[in-house]
Design a protein around this motif. Structure first.
Motif, PDB file in Angstrom:
ATOM      1  N   SER A   5       0.877  -1.108  -0.005  1.00  0.00           N
ATOM      2  CA  SER A   5       0.031   0.044  -0.006  1.00  0.00           C
ATOM      3  C   SER A   5       0.976   1.164   0.034  1.00  0.00           C
ATOM      4  CB  SER A   5      -0.885  -0.143   1.302  1.00  0.00           C
ATOM      5  OG  SER A   5      -1.669   1.255   1.252  1.00  0.00           O
ATOM      6  N   ARG A   6       0.588   2.132  -0.918  1.00  0.00           N
ATOM      7  CA  ARG A   6       1.410   3.286  -0.959  1.00  0.00           C
ATOM      8  C   ARG A   6       0.683   4.453  -0.773  1.00  0.00           C
ATOM      9  NH1 ARG A   6       4.268   0.115  -4.239  1.00  0.00           N
ATOM     10  NH2 ARG A   6       6.649   0.389  -4.210  1.00  0.00           N
ATOM     11  N   LEU A   7       0.667   5.393   0.287  1.00  0.00           N
ATOM     12  CA  LEU A   7      -0.127   6.676   0.387  1.00  0.00           C
ATOM     13  C   LEU A   7       0.349   7.714  -0.378  1.00  0.00           C
ATOM     14  CD1 LEU A   7      -2.650   7.617   1.735  1.00  0.00           C
ATOM     15  CD2 LEU A   7      -1.139   8.215   3.635  1.00  0.00           C
ATOM     16  N   LEU A   8      -0.318   7.985  -1.539  1.00  0.00           N
ATOM     17  CA  LEU A   8       0.520   9.333  -2.354  1.00  0.00           C
ATOM     18  C   LEU A   8      -0.627  10.552  -2.519  1.00  0.00           C
ATOM     19  CD1 LEU A   8       2.143   7.231  -5.274  1.00  0.00           C
ATOM     20  CD2 LEU A   8       3.065   8.151  -3.013  1.00  0.00           C
ATOM     21  N   THR A   9      -1.365  10.886  -1.292  1.00  0.00           N
ATOM     22  CA  THR A   9      -1.896  12.001  -1.396  1.00  0.00           C
ATOM     23  C   THR A   9      -1.399  13.086  -0.876  1.00  0.00           C
ATOM     24  OG1 THR A   9      -2.616  11.368   1.098  1.00  0.00           O
ATOM     25  CG2 THR A   9      -3.807  10.212  -0.619  1.00  0.00           C
ATOM     26  N   PRO A  10      -2.015  14.347  -1.071  1.00  0.00           N
ATOM     27  CA  PRO A  10      -1.404  15.697  -0.418  1.00  0.00           C
ATOM     28  C   PRO A  10      -1.699  15.784   1.097  1.00  0.00           C
ATOM     29  CG  PRO A  10      -3.253  16.092  -1.818  1.00  0.00           C
ATOM     30  CD  PRO A  10      -3.159  14.696  -1.896  1.00  0.00           C
ATOM     31  N   GLY A  11      -1.428  14.646   1.622  1.00  0.00           N
ATOM     32  CA  GLY A  11      -1.830  14.569   3.109  1.00  0.00           C
ATOM     33  C   GLY A  11      -2.883  13.897   3.465  1.00  0.00           C
ATOM     34  N   PRO A  12      -2.923  12.938   4.488  1.00  0.00           N
ATOM     35  CA  PRO A  12      -1.641  12.571   5.396  1.00  0.00           C
ATOM     36  C   PRO A  12      -0.455  11.844   4.395  1.00  0.00           C
ATOM     37  CG  PRO A  12      -3.351  12.015   6.320  1.00  0.00           C
ATOM     38  CD  PRO A  12      -4.049  12.257   5.082  1.00  0.00           C
ATOM     39  N   THR A  13       0.836  11.992   4.734  1.00  0.00           N
ATOM     40  CA  THR A  13       1.765  11.348   4.097  1.00  0.00           C
ATOM     41  C   THR A  13       2.417  10.275   4.781  1.00  0.00           C
ATOM     42  OG1 THR A  13       3.408  12.725   5.019  1.00  0.00           O
ATOM     43  CG2 THR A  13       2.386  13.593   2.785  1.00  0.00           C
ATOM     44  N   PRO A  14       3.317   9.592   3.930  1.00  0.00           N
ATOM     45  CA  PRO A  14       3.979   8.316   4.750  1.00  0.00           C
ATOM     46  C   PRO A  14       4.865   8.994   6.002  1.00  0.00           C
ATOM     47  CG  PRO A  14       3.993   7.983   2.300  1.00  0.00           C
ATOM     48  CD  PRO A  14       3.501   9.411   2.547  1.00  0.00           C
ATOM     49  N   LEU A  15       4.937   8.047   6.819  1.00  0.00           N
ATOM     50  CA  LEU A  15       5.800   8.194   7.983  1.00  0.00           C
ATOM     51  C   LEU A  15       7.147   7.557   8.003  1.00  0.00           C
ATOM     52  CD1 LEU A  15       3.267   8.002  10.759  1.00  0.00           C
ATOM     53  CD2 LEU A  15       3.623   9.902   9.384  1.00  0.00           C
ATOM     54  N   PRO A  16       8.395   8.225   8.282  1.00  0.00           N
ATOM     55  CA  PRO A  16       9.502   7.369   8.303  1.00  0.00           C
ATOM     56  C   PRO A  16       9.711   6.349   9.436  1.00  0.00           C
ATOM     57  CG  PRO A  16       9.880   9.688   8.124  1.00  0.00           C
ATOM     58  CD  PRO A  16       8.473   9.434   8.406  1.00  0.00           C
ATOM     59  N   GLU A  17      10.372   5.295   9.347  1.00  0.00           N
ATOM     60  CA  GLU A  17      10.407   4.527  10.562  1.00  0.00           C
ATOM     61  C   GLU A  17      10.888   4.969  11.806  1.00  0.00           C
ATOM     62  OE1 GLU A  17      12.239   0.057  11.724  1.00  0.00           O
ATOM     63  OE2 GLU A  17      13.076   1.168  10.111  1.00  0.00           O
ATOM     64  N   GLU A  18      11.840   5.819  11.924  1.00  0.00           N
ATOM     65  CA  GLU A  18      12.152   6.555  13.116  1.00  0.00           C
ATOM     66  C   GLU A  18      10.936   7.233  13.678  1.00  0.00           C
ATOM     67  OE1 GLU A  18      15.584   7.023   9.770  1.00  0.00           O
ATOM     68  OE2 GLU A  18      13.487   7.009   9.980  1.00  0.00           O
ATOM     69  N   VAL A  19      10.296   8.097  12.730  1.00  0.00           N
ATOM     70  CA  VAL A  19       9.052   8.781  13.507  1.00  0.00           C
ATOM     71  C   VAL A  19       8.065   7.875  14.070  1.00  0.00           C
ATOM     72  CG1 VAL A  19       6.975  10.339  12.726  1.00  0.00           C
ATOM     73  CG2 VAL A  19       9.567  10.578  11.899  1.00  0.00           C
ATOM     74  N   ARG A  20       7.839   6.717  13.313  1.00  0.00           N
ATOM     75  CA  ARG A  20       6.890   5.826  14.033  1.00  0.00           C
ATOM     76  C   ARG A  20       7.322   5.164  15.424  1.00  0.00           C
ATOM     77  NH1 ARG A  20       6.622   1.643  10.764  1.00  0.00           N
ATOM     78  NH2 ARG A  20       8.003   2.142   8.875  1.00  0.00           N
ATOM     79  N   LEU A  21       8.628   4.849  15.386  1.00  0.00           N
ATOM     80  CA  LEU A  21       9.167   4.609  16.646  1.00  0.00           C
ATOM     81  C   LEU A  21       8.913   5.369  17.903  1.00  0.00           C
ATOM     82  CD1 LEU A  21      12.247   2.640  15.349  1.00  0.00           C
ATOM     83  CD2 LEU A  21      10.159   1.563  16.137  1.00  0.00           C
ATOM     84  N   ALA A  22       9.145   6.638  17.194  1.00  0.00           N
ATOM     85  CA  ALA A  22       9.035   7.767  18.500  1.00  0.00           C
ATOM     86  C   ALA A  22       7.647   7.876  18.833  1.00  0.00           C
ATOM     87  CB  ALA A  22       9.523   9.154  17.897  1.00  0.00           C
ATOM     88  N   LEU A  23       6.780   8.036  17.752  1.00  0.00           N
ATOM     89  CA  LEU A  23       5.208   7.675  18.258  1.00  0.00           C
ATOM     90  C   LEU A  23       4.825   6.578  18.925  1.00  0.00           C
ATOM     91  CD1 LEU A  23       4.069   8.893  14.365  1.00  0.00           C
ATOM     92  CD2 LEU A  23       4.088  10.262  16.430  1.00  0.00           C
TER      93      LEU A  23
END
Length: 390
Positions: A5-23
Motif C-alpha cells: 500500500s502506497r499513500l500518495l495523497t497531498p496529506g496525510p503522507t507516509p511516516l519514516p520508521e524513526e518517526v513511527r518508533l518515536a510515536l
C-alpha cells in the motif's frame, strides 16, 4: 497482500520508521520534566525549518485551526484584508475572515493560475485601509505555488501583514519566513513534516506580535500571546499531543541531518518526475507554471470519471491518490509526492494512474512514460532546483 500500500495523497503522507518508533514511545506527562526536554529539543529545529529567529508555536489542532488562530489574533473585527482565492483553501481564508467579522476583498483566480505581485500591489494601492494579505504558499486543491517571495517585497514596507498558509509548502519547497518578509507562517503536521494529523505550527514576525498586542486577544483557546509565554518556558498553554511532539522532534532531526537544501532538491526532482510522466501519457497538467512542489494535479480526459480512476488505482495497485475538490472532484487526480516518498513511489503512482485510466474507459498508448519520468528525475537532480529569490 499482492501489492504494498502506497499513500500518495497531498496529506496525510507516509511516516519514516524513526518517526513511527518515536510515536510509539511511552506516554509522558505534559507538565513534567520529560516533556519540557522534548520542547527544548524541538524549538531550534522549528526555527531552522521556518527560517526564522522567532519562536514557533505548536498548536493542538489541524492546519485550519492555525489559520483561525492567525486571523483572530492579528485582526480586529471590522478591519479590511485582501484574500488570494485560487482554490478551496483560498476560499477557506475568506470564510474564516468573514466569520471573524473582517471586511474581505478577494482576488479570485482560475483553477491552475497563481497571483502576480502586481495584482496585490494594485489592490493595496486601490484601498489603503487593507491591513493584511492572506495567501497560500501552495494551494493544495489545485497544485499552484503562489509567488510568496514577491508578495513579501510588496508588503514588507507597508502597514500590511503577509499571512501565509504553508501547510503544503513548509518542509517541501523554500519558504524562509524572515528572508521573504512573511509576517505569519503556519503549517500542519501531516504533510512535509511526515507526522500524523493533529498538530499545527505557527510563527509571527516582530511587527505581527506588535499587532497581536494592539488587537488584544478575545480568543480563549487560541490566545497566541499566552501560548508564546508558555512556549518560552518550554510548555504549551493547554494539553499537548505529546506523542506527536515526540515524533516531531525526530522529524526535525531528520531535516537537520539531511539539510533543507537536500530535501528541496529531492522534492523538486520528484515533482519534475511526476509532471514528465503524466505529460508523456498525454495527460494535461492543471498548473502550467507556478506549480506546487510535492503535488501534481493531473486533468482527467472528458468522459472519464476520475473517481473510478482512483478506485481502480487503489484496488488493483494499492496506490491511494486524491481527487479534485468542488467542481474538480471527478475531473482531477492529485498525485502527492511530498514527505517520506521516493522515486519508486512516484513510478508506482504513474503506473496506477495509467491502470485506472484504462479501466475507467480512458485511452493511453504511452510506452515510455516511466523512462521519461526517470530521465526527468535524474536531470532535475543533476541540474538542481530553480533559484527562488529571497
Amino acid at each position: 497482500m499482492l501489492n504494498k500500500s502506497r499513500l500518495l495523497t497531498p496529506g496525510p503522507t507516509p511516516l519514516p520508521e524513526e518517526v513511527r518508533l518515536a510515536l510509539a514511545k511511552d506516554m509522558v506527562h505534559h507538565r513534567k520534566r520529560d516533556f519540557v526536554q522534548v520542547m527544548e529539543r524541538i524549538q531550534p529545529g522549528l526555527k531552522y525549518l521556518f527560517g526564522t529567529a522567532q519562536q514557533v508555536l505548536p498548536l493542538s489542532c489541524s492546519g485550519t485551526g492555525a489559520m483561525h488562530a492567525a486571523v483572530t489574533n492579528l485582526f480586529a473585527p471590522g478591519e479590511k484584508v485582501l484574500v488570494i482565492e485560487g482554490g478551496k483553501f483560498g476560499e477557506r481564508w475568506r470564510e474564516i475572515a468573514e466569520a471573524h467579522g473582517l471586511v474581505v476583498t478577494s482576488l479570485v483566480f482560475e483553477n491552475g493560475s497563481a497571483v502576480a505581485a502586481e495584482d496585490v500591489r494594485a489592490a493595496l494601492a486601490a484601498d489603503p485601509e487593507l491591513r493584511g494579505v492572506l495567501v497560500q504558499a501552495s494551494e493544495t486543491s489545485t497544485g499552484v505555488l503562489h509567488p510568496v517571495h514577491e508578495l513579501g517585497a510588496v508588503t514588507r514596507d507597508k502597514d500590511v501583514l503577509l499571512v501565509v498558509d504553508g501547510i503544503s509548502a513548509v518542509g517541501i519547497s523554500p519558504c524562509p519566513m524572515d528572508a521573504w518578509g512573511i509576517d505569519c507562517l503556519l503549517t500542519g503536521s501531516q504533510k512535509g513534516l511526515m507526522l500524523p494529523p493533529g498538530l499545527a505550527l505557527l510563527a509571527l514576525s516582530e511587527r505581527a506580535w506588535d499587532k497581536v498586542r494592539a488587537v488584544g486577544s478575545t480568543n480563549f483557546y487560541f490566545n497566541l500571546l499566552a501560548e508564546r509565554d508558555k512556549s518560552l518556558g518550554h510548555q504549551t498553554l493547554f494539553t499537548s499531543p505529546v506523542n506527536l511532539l515526540q515524533g516531531l522532534a525526530v522529524s526535525l532531526d531528520l531535516f537537520r541531518e539531511q539539510t533543507l537544501e537536500a530535501v528541496y532538491a529531492k522534492q523538486w526532482a520528484l515533482t519534475s518526475m511526476a509532471r514528465a510522466g503524466a505529460a508523456s501519457m498525454g495527460l494535461e497538467l492543471l498548473a502550467k507554471t507556478h506549480f506546487t512542489w510535492g503535488l501534481t494535479s493531473i486533468k482527467i480526459p472528458l468522459g472519464v470519471d476520475g473517481s473510478e480512476v482512483l478506485k481502480v488505482a487503489a484496488e488493483r495497485c494499492g496506490v491511494i491518490m486524491a481527487g479534485g475538490q468542488g467542481e474538480l472532484k471527478k475531473s482531477l487526480v492529485r498525485l502527492g509526492h511530498m514527505g517520506h516518498v521516493d522515486w519508486s513511489d512516484v513510478l508506482a503512482g504513474l503506473h496506477a494512474l495509467r491502470v485506472g485510466l484504462h479501466a475507467a474507459g480512458g485511452y493511453c498508448a504511452a510506452r515510455t512514460y516511466m523512462e521519461d519520468a526517470v530521465n526527468a528525475y535524474e536531470e532535475a537532480l543533476r541540474d538542481g532546483c530553480p533559484e527562488i529569490r529571497a
